[in-house]
Design a protein around this motif. Structure first.
Motif, PDB file in Angstrom:
ATOM      1  N   ALA A  18       0.829  -1.210   0.000  1.00  0.00           N
ATOM      2  CA  ALA A  18       0.000   0.000   0.000  1.00  0.00           C
ATOM      3  C   ALA A  18       0.864   1.262   0.000  1.00  0.00           C
ATOM      4  N   LEU A  19       1.892   1.290   0.842  1.00  0.00           N
ATOM      5  CA  LEU A  19       2.781   2.448   0.877  1.00  0.00           C
ATOM      6  C   LEU A  19       3.546   2.613  -0.431  1.00  0.00           C
ATOM      7  N   THR A  20       3.951   1.510  -1.027  1.00  0.00           N
ATOM      8  CA  THR A  20       4.687   1.582  -2.293  1.00  0.00           C
ATOM      9  C   THR A  20       3.810   2.152  -3.393  1.00  0.00           C
ATOM     10  N   PHE A  21       2.567   1.695  -3.478  1.00  0.00           N
ATOM     11  CA  PHE A  21       1.659   2.241  -4.495  1.00  0.00           C
ATOM     12  C   PHE A  21       1.401   3.725  -4.274  1.00  0.00           C
ATOM     13  N   ALA A  22       1.125   4.113  -3.049  1.00  0.00           N
ATOM     14  CA  ALA A  22       0.844   5.518  -2.757  1.00  0.00           C
ATOM     15  C   ALA A  22       2.070   6.390  -3.016  1.00  0.00           C
ATOM     16  N   ALA A  23       3.216   5.942  -2.548  1.00  0.00           N
ATOM     17  CA  ALA A  23       4.441   6.712  -2.745  1.00  0.00           C
ATOM     18  C   ALA A  23       4.839   6.733  -4.225  1.00  0.00           C
ATOM     19  N   GLY A  24       4.619   5.636  -4.935  1.00  0.00           N
ATOM     20  CA  GLY A  24       4.912   5.589  -6.362  1.00  0.00           C
ATOM     21  C   GLY A  24       4.054   6.560  -7.150  1.00  0.00           C
ATOM     22  N   TRP A  25       2.794   6.632  -6.795  1.00  0.00           N
ATOM     23  CA  TRP A  25       1.891   7.567  -7.469  1.00  0.00           C
ATOM     24  C   TRP A  25       2.342   9.004  -7.218  1.00  0.00           C
ATOM     25  N   ALA A  26       2.659   9.308  -5.969  1.00  0.00           N
ATOM     26  CA  ALA A  26       3.111  10.659  -5.628  1.00  0.00           C
ATOM     27  C   ALA A  26       4.432  10.989  -6.323  1.00  0.00           C
ATOM     28  N   ALA A  27       5.344  10.026  -6.370  1.00  0.00           N
ATOM     29  CA  ALA A  27       6.630  10.253  -7.029  1.00  0.00           C
ATOM     30  C   ALA A  27       6.456  10.460  -8.526  1.00  0.00           C
ATOM     31  N   GLN A  28       5.555   9.705  -9.131  1.00  0.00           N
ATOM     32  CA  GLN A  28       5.280   9.860 -10.563  1.00  0.00           C
ATOM     33  C   GLN A  28       4.763  11.265 -10.851  1.00  0.00           C
ATOM     34  N   LYS A  29       3.856  11.745 -10.028  1.00  0.00           N
ATOM     35  CA  LYS A  29       3.322  13.100 -10.195  1.00  0.00           C
ATOM     36  C   LYS A  29       4.427  14.140  -9.999  1.00  0.00           C
ATOM     37  N   ALA A  30       5.275  13.935  -9.001  1.00  0.00           N
ATOM     38  CA  ALA A  30       6.360  14.883  -8.729  1.00  0.00           C
ATOM     39  C   ALA A  30       7.364  14.920  -9.878  1.00  0.00           C
ATOM     40  N   VAL A  31       7.752  13.754 -10.380  1.00  0.00           N
ATOM     41  CA  VAL A  31       8.703  13.697 -11.498  1.00  0.00           C
ATOM     42  C   VAL A  31       8.097  14.367 -12.722  1.00  0.00           C
ATOM     43  N   ALA A  68      11.848   5.613  -8.628  1.00  0.00           N
ATOM     44  CA  ALA A  68      11.054   4.434  -8.275  1.00  0.00           C
ATOM     45  C   ALA A  68      11.778   3.560  -7.250  1.00  0.00           C
ATOM     46  N   VAL A  69      13.059   3.346  -7.445  1.00  0.00           N
ATOM     47  CA  VAL A  69      13.834   2.530  -6.501  1.00  0.00           C
ATOM     48  C   VAL A  69      13.896   3.199  -5.135  1.00  0.00           C
ATOM     49  N   LEU A  70      14.153   4.490  -5.131  1.00  0.00           N
ATOM     50  CA  LEU A  70      14.219   5.234  -3.877  1.00  0.00           C
ATOM     51  C   LEU A  70      12.894   5.166  -3.125  1.00  0.00           C
ATOM     52  N   VAL A  71      11.803   5.377  -3.824  1.00  0.00           N
ATOM     53  CA  VAL A  71      10.479   5.357  -3.203  1.00  0.00           C
ATOM     54  C   VAL A  71      10.151   3.962  -2.672  1.00  0.00           C
ATOM     55  N   LYS A  72      10.484   2.943  -3.435  1.00  0.00           N
ATOM     56  CA  LYS A  72      10.191   1.568  -2.999  1.00  0.00           C
ATOM     57  C   LYS A  72      10.956   1.235  -1.720  1.00  0.00           C
ATOM     58  N   ARG A  73      12.217   1.603  -1.662  1.00  0.00           N
ATOM     59  CA  ARG A  73      13.013   1.325  -0.463  1.00  0.00           C
ATOM     60  C   ARG A  73      12.509   2.098   0.751  1.00  0.00           C
ATOM     61  N   MET A  74      12.163   3.357   0.528  1.00  0.00           N
ATOM     62  CA  MET A  74      11.648   4.168   1.634  1.00  0.00           C
ATOM     63  C   MET A  74      10.311   3.627   2.140  1.00  0.00           C
ATOM     64  N   ALA A  75       9.458   3.168   1.239  1.00  0.00           N
ATOM     65  CA  ALA A  75       8.164   2.613   1.637  1.00  0.00           C
ATOM     66  C   ALA A  75       8.356   1.328   2.437  1.00  0.00           C
ATOM     67  N   ALA A  76       9.261   0.469   1.997  1.00  0.00           N
ATOM     68  CA  ALA A  76       9.516  -0.781   2.711  1.00  0.00           C
ATOM     69  C   ALA A  76      10.079  -0.506   4.109  1.00  0.00           C
ATOM     70  N   LYS A  77      10.981   0.454   4.181  1.00  0.00           N
ATOM     71  CA  LYS A  77      11.568   0.804   5.475  1.00  0.00           C
ATOM     72  C   LYS A  77      10.510   1.393   6.407  1.00  0.00           C
TER      73      LYS A  77
END
Length: 94
Positions: A18-31, A68-77
């Motif tokens: 759930a965090l990865t999807f939410a953070a990925g969506w936000a990161a995609q919008k930011a990029v 994407a890699v950064l967001v995935k790692r941060m979400a997992a942590k």
């Protein structure tokens, strides 16, 4: 006790997803927003777009993949921290 550990592991996995999807969506919008501000053009959506130069396609791919890699790692942590906090509260209540 084993069921409780399995539930916590499942909770961590679901939370991470759930965090990865939410953070990925936000990161995609930011990029996309940053790309538009820097280049003046919307972020590319198709790699084979004839108006997109090879350099732009490569730079965008590198930035998007790195983000994407950064967001995935941060979400997992983050999910791991939340799960540990919840597990600690559950143990204290027992």
């Amino acid at each position: 006790m084993a069921d409780n550990e399995t539930e916590q592991t499942l909770a961590v996995k679901i939370g991470t997803i759930a965090l990865t999807f939410a953070a990925g969506w936000a990161a995609q919008k930011a990029v996309g927003l940053i790309w538009k501000r820097v280049t003046g053009k919307p972020a590319p959506t198709k790699a084979d777009d004839p108006e997109l130069s090879l350099v732009q396609a490569t730079v965008f791919a590198a930035v998007a993949a790195g983000t994407a890699v950064l967001v995935k790692r941060m979400a997992a942590k983050g999910a791991g921290r939340v799960a540990a906090r919840i597990a600690g509260k559950a143990r204290a209540a027992v």
